[in-house]
Scaffold this motif. Structure first.
Motif, PDB file in Angstrom:
ATOM      1  N   PRO A 206      10.633   1.176  14.979  1.00 44.99           N
ATOM      2  CA  PRO A 206      11.013   1.734  13.698  1.00 44.99           C
ATOM      3  C   PRO A 206       9.618   2.450  13.145  1.00 44.99           C
ATOM      4  CG  PRO A 206      12.516   0.029  13.953  1.00 44.99           C
ATOM      5  CD  PRO A 206      11.518  -0.301  14.486  1.00 44.99           C
ATOM      6  N   ARG A 207       8.638   1.606  13.284  1.00 48.86           N
ATOM      7  CA  ARG A 207       7.428   1.322  12.467  1.00 48.86           C
ATOM      8  C   ARG A 207       6.288   2.673  11.842  1.00 48.86           C
ATOM      9  NH1 ARG A 207       4.926  -2.984  14.318  1.00 48.86           N
ATOM     10  NH2 ARG A 207       6.102  -4.101  13.612  1.00 48.86           N
ATOM     11  N   PRO A 208       6.875   3.624  13.400  1.00 50.56           N
ATOM     12  CA  PRO A 208       5.757   5.025  12.195  1.00 50.56           C
ATOM     13  C   PRO A 208       7.094   5.498  12.033  1.00 50.56           C
ATOM     14  CG  PRO A 208       6.069   4.533  15.303  1.00 50.56           C
ATOM     15  CD  PRO A 208       7.327   3.482  14.934  1.00 50.56           C
ATOM     16  N   PHE A 209       7.946   5.560  12.209  1.00 50.09           N
ATOM     17  CA  PHE A 209       9.225   6.024  11.163  1.00 50.09           C
ATOM     18  C   PHE A 209       9.198   5.674   9.631  1.00 50.09           C
ATOM     19  CE2 PHE A 209      11.039   6.249  14.987  1.00 50.09           C
ATOM     20  CZ  PHE A 209      11.138   7.747  15.507  1.00 50.09           C
ATOM     21  N   ILE A 210       8.827   4.036   9.639  1.00 50.34           N
ATOM     22  CA  ILE A 210       8.542   4.033   8.099  1.00 50.34           C
ATOM     23  C   ILE A 210       7.220   4.513   7.622  1.00 50.34           C
ATOM     24  CG2 ILE A 210       8.391   1.800   7.103  1.00 50.34           C
ATOM     25  CD1 ILE A 210       9.727   0.639   9.552  1.00 50.34           C
ATOM     26  N   GLU A 211       6.012   4.524   8.624  1.00 47.23           N
ATOM     27  CA  GLU A 211       4.502   5.208   8.538  1.00 47.23           C
ATOM     28  C   GLU A 211       4.985   6.259   7.212  1.00 47.23           C
ATOM     29  OE1 GLU A 211       2.499   1.233  10.642  1.00 47.23           O
ATOM     30  OE2 GLU A 211       2.810   3.509  11.372  1.00 47.23           O
ATOM     31  N   GLU A 212       5.407   7.024   8.388  1.00 46.71           N
ATOM     32  CA  GLU A 212       5.885   8.445   7.796  1.00 46.71           C
ATOM     33  C   GLU A 212       6.330   8.318   6.839  1.00 46.71           C
ATOM     34  OE1 GLU A 212       7.237  11.431  11.089  1.00 46.71           O
ATOM     35  OE2 GLU A 212       8.441  11.827  10.051  1.00 46.71           O
ATOM     36  N   ALA A 213       7.230   7.939   6.226  1.00 47.63           N
ATOM     37  CA  ALA A 213       8.446   7.762   5.057  1.00 47.63           C
ATOM     38  C   ALA A 213       7.702   7.302   3.822  1.00 47.63           C
ATOM     39  CB  ALA A 213       9.954   7.393   5.783  1.00 47.63           C
ATOM     40  N   LEU A 214       7.080   6.706   3.791  1.00 51.15           N
ATOM     41  CA  LEU A 214       6.355   6.040   3.017  1.00 51.15           C
ATOM     42  C   LEU A 214       5.141   7.297   2.710  1.00 51.15           C
ATOM     43  CD1 LEU A 214       5.892   1.910   3.854  1.00 51.15           C
ATOM     44  CD2 LEU A 214       8.067   3.518   2.508  1.00 51.15           C
ATOM     45  N   ALA A 215       4.617   7.345   3.264  1.00 44.83           N
ATOM     46  CA  ALA A 215       3.828   8.226   3.683  1.00 44.83           C
ATOM     47  C   ALA A 215       3.806   9.454   2.745  1.00 44.83           C
ATOM     48  CB  ALA A 215       2.886   8.729   4.958  1.00 44.83           C
ATOM     49  N   GLU A 216       4.781  10.220   2.940  1.00 42.28           N
ATOM     50  CA  GLU A 216       5.604  11.170   2.809  1.00 42.28           C
ATOM     51  C   GLU A 216       5.755  11.065   1.292  1.00 42.28           C
ATOM     52  OE1 GLU A 216       9.461  13.196   4.205  1.00 42.28           O
ATOM     53  OE2 GLU A 216       8.144  13.884   5.932  1.00 42.28           O
ATOM     54  N   GLN A 217       6.251   9.618   0.514  1.00 45.16           N
ATOM     55  CA  GLN A 217       6.375   9.417  -0.535  1.00 45.16           C
ATOM     56  C   GLN A 217       5.830   9.503  -1.770  1.00 45.16           C
ATOM     57  OE1 GLN A 217      10.082   9.388  -1.585  1.00 45.16           O
ATOM     58  NE2 GLN A 217      10.111  10.240   0.342  1.00 45.16           N
ATOM     59  N   GLY A 218       4.295   9.551  -0.673  1.00 45.29           N
ATOM     60  CA  GLY A 218       2.981   8.761  -1.295  1.00 45.29           C
ATOM     61  C   GLY A 218       2.658   7.069  -1.792  1.00 45.29           C
ATOM     62  N   VAL A 219       3.600   5.978  -1.244  1.00 44.03           N
ATOM     63  CA  VAL A 219       3.442   4.988  -1.013  1.00 44.03           C
ATOM     64  C   VAL A 219       2.546   4.402  -0.571  1.00 44.03           C
ATOM     65  CG1 VAL A 219       4.433   2.873  -0.607  1.00 44.03           C
ATOM     66  CG2 VAL A 219       6.037   5.221  -1.538  1.00 44.03           C
ATOM     67  N   GLU A 220       1.355   3.516  -1.457  1.00 48.51           N
ATOM     68  CA  GLU A 220       0.210   2.848  -0.347  1.00 48.51           C
ATOM     69  C   GLU A 220       0.807   1.467  -0.543  1.00 48.51           C
ATOM     70  OE1 GLU A 220      -2.807   1.761  -3.748  1.00 48.51           O
ATOM     71  OE2 GLU A 220      -1.755   3.908  -4.799  1.00 48.51           O
ATOM     72  N   ILE A 221       0.208   1.585   1.480  1.00 45.81           N
ATOM     73  CA  ILE A 221       0.724   0.637   2.170  1.00 45.81           C
ATOM     74  C   ILE A 221      -0.849  -0.884   2.124  1.00 45.81           C
ATOM     75  CG2 ILE A 221       1.560  -0.665   4.615  1.00 45.81           C
ATOM     76  CD1 ILE A 221       2.939   2.579   4.526  1.00 45.81           C
ATOM     77  N   ILE A 222      -0.434  -2.102   2.134  1.00 45.83           N
ATOM     78  CA  ILE A 222      -1.436  -2.879   2.164  1.00 45.83           C
ATOM     79  C   ILE A 222      -0.881  -3.572   3.327  1.00 45.83           C
ATOM     80  CG2 ILE A 222      -2.900  -4.944   1.295  1.00 45.83           C
ATOM     81  CD1 ILE A 222      -2.837  -2.993  -1.591  1.00 45.83           C
ATOM     82  N   THR A 223      -1.582  -4.316   4.159  1.00 44.87           N
ATOM     83  CA  THR A 223      -1.017  -5.381   4.548  1.00 44.87           C
ATOM     84  C   THR A 223      -2.257  -6.628   4.876  1.00 44.87           C
ATOM     85  OG1 THR A 223      -1.888  -4.034   7.036  1.00 44.87           O
ATOM     86  CG2 THR A 223       0.384  -3.636   6.503  1.00 44.87           C
TER      87      THR A 223
END
Ligand code: FAD
Length: 402
Positions: A206-223
């Motif tokens: 699922p990860r590539p889809f999660i990253e795509e979806a969050l990027a589309e919403q403009g969500v910043e991801i800090i890991t």
């Protein structure tokens, strides 16, 4: 003499335990000999999987009429103590009085609570979506933000935890905030996950889809770094970074209800009680454990039930049936739920539907979202108060996900 089945909790597992127990008693024609009582704060089923949503409506459907239709009694109260040696529970009633109730079979279905480690400021300043009161408090807070003076802290939302709940919460947030602040506001939405990657337990599928979806919403991801401290206007990360924010939403996992610790036997790291194949607590005769308090094998391959309503709906049916079956002389039913699916909401992008414990993605975007909508508005809601219709789907071998 009347025998008593007491069920603590009217969530997914408790409600279906009660309905399934009532079905078994009716099958045996022993309605006059067995009394089934559900104890919970109120006769309602809280739809916890929807508490991340923007609109908090119809999230606590009444189950009082449903219980009445199948002859189940509801007592408003909170179970405080379980005395397994002499088969009794102590209940705190809404008027502050304490009542002792004897049982022949007890089903613990008291669910789980958000895990809150001792992070400075977490309990004082963080919001969460664990219980209905928490989801409503977050909603009130978000809606009150525009009335504050504009600052970076006001306009920044940080979701702590990038697991299932954190991802669903953060994916919904940009659109939710635009509806509150208007489209012109400069907003930051951030998700912080201490593991090296987002959705660590969801696996690589699922990860590539999660990253795509969050990027589309403009969500910043800090890991790769966790939340170290929270104040009313900032969050400090483990790597020393300080982010100004008035809103931290804590989503880092769940633990079994504290009542589980009162049941003897082995407990896992989430506090769940080890169950046998019939959902007896292994070390406590006459006690069944179900839903989020049960550590139960779903198959013979080494998989255990997750803290999920998908499993709670089946665990409940099996525990309730077996509690009644032991009293009325029906065959016990072993718990098994070999099929496992996941449906992860990703906000306006859609949703991911996957199958198996390795989460093979089957549907994405609108197709996934249509399934999520079906699950969240139909499948997990309690049925109508119609005795025959309920008994037709309260059997312990009912398949939750075909
Ligand atoms: C934000 C969020 C999103 C989620 N998303 C999903 C999802 O997409 N899919 C999924 O499958 N699962 C999801 N879950 C998990 C799912 O909600 C739980 O696994 C499920 O609610 C467990 O059901 P349960 O009946 O065991 O417990 P609960 O639903 O927690 O019910 C517990 C019941 O026990 C009562 N109770 C508590 N203490 C006592 C006491 N001392 N005495 C008497 N009664 C008591 C409560 O009032 C309640 O009635 C999500 C959870 C959250 C919080």
């Amino acid at each position: 003499m009347t025998k008593h089945i007491i069920i603590a909790g009217s969530g997914f597992a408790g409600t279906w335990s009660a309905l399934s127990a009532a079905r078994a008693v009716a099958l045996a024609g022993k309605e006059d000999a067995i009394e089934i009582t559900v104890i919970s704060p109120e006769p309602s089923l809280h739809i916890r999987p929807r508490f991340y949503e923007a609109v908090i409506e119809n999230m606590d459907p009444d189950v009082g009429k449903l219980f009445a239709a199948v002859g189940v009694k509801h007592v408003a109260g909170i179970v405080q103590n379980i005395h397994s040696d002499w088969r009794q529970v102590e209940v705190l009633l809404p008027n502050g009085a304490r009542q002792k109730l004897a049982y022949d079979k007890f089903v613990l279905a008291a669910g789980s609570k958000l895990f809150q480690p001792p992070v400075p400021g977490l309990r004082e300043h963080a919001f969460n979506v664990d219980q209905l009161t928490n989801a409503k408090a977050l909603d009130r807070h978000l809606k009150a933000l525009p009335a504050r003076p504009e600052t970076p802290a006001r306009n920044t939302i940080v979701v702590a935890g990038g697991g299932f709940t954190g991802i669903e919460t953060v994916a919904e947030m940009p659109q939710r905030l635009r509806e509150i602040f208007g489209t012109q506001a400069e907003l930051r939405v951030i998700v912080v996950e201490q593991a090296p990657e987002i959705g660590p337990d969801l696996g690589p599928g699922p990860r590539p889809f999660i990253e795509e979806a969050l990027a589309e919403q403009g969500v910043e991801i800090i890991t790769g770094t966790g939340v170290a401290a929270i104040t009313a206007d900032s969050v400090t990360l483990g790597n020393g970074e300080v982010i100004p924010t008035n809103t931290v939403i804590w989503t880092a996992g769940a633990r079994a209800n504290a009542l589980a610790a009162q049941i003897p036997g082995t407990h896992d790291r989430f506090g769940r009680v080890e169950a046998d194949a019939f959902l007896h607590a292994k070390a406590a005769k006459d006690i069944f454990v179900t839903g989020d308090v049960a550590l139960a094998a779903t198959d013979t391959l080494g998989n255990n039930a997750a803290m999920s309503c998908q499993h709670a709906l089946s665990l409940g049916r099996v525990a309730g049936h077996n509690a009644a079956a032991e009293l009325v002389g029906l065959a016990l039913h072993p718990y098994a739920q070999p099929k496992y699916v996941t449906c992860l909401d990703l906000g306006p992008w859609g949703a991911i539907f996957s199958e198996g414990w390795d989460r093979q993605v089957k549907f994405t975007r609108d197709e996934g979202k249509a399934i999520k909508r079906e699950i969240n508005t139909k499948w997990i809601y309690p049925p109508m108060a119609d005795r025959d219709a309920v008994f037709a789907i309260a059997n312990p071998d009912y398949v939750i996900v075909p």
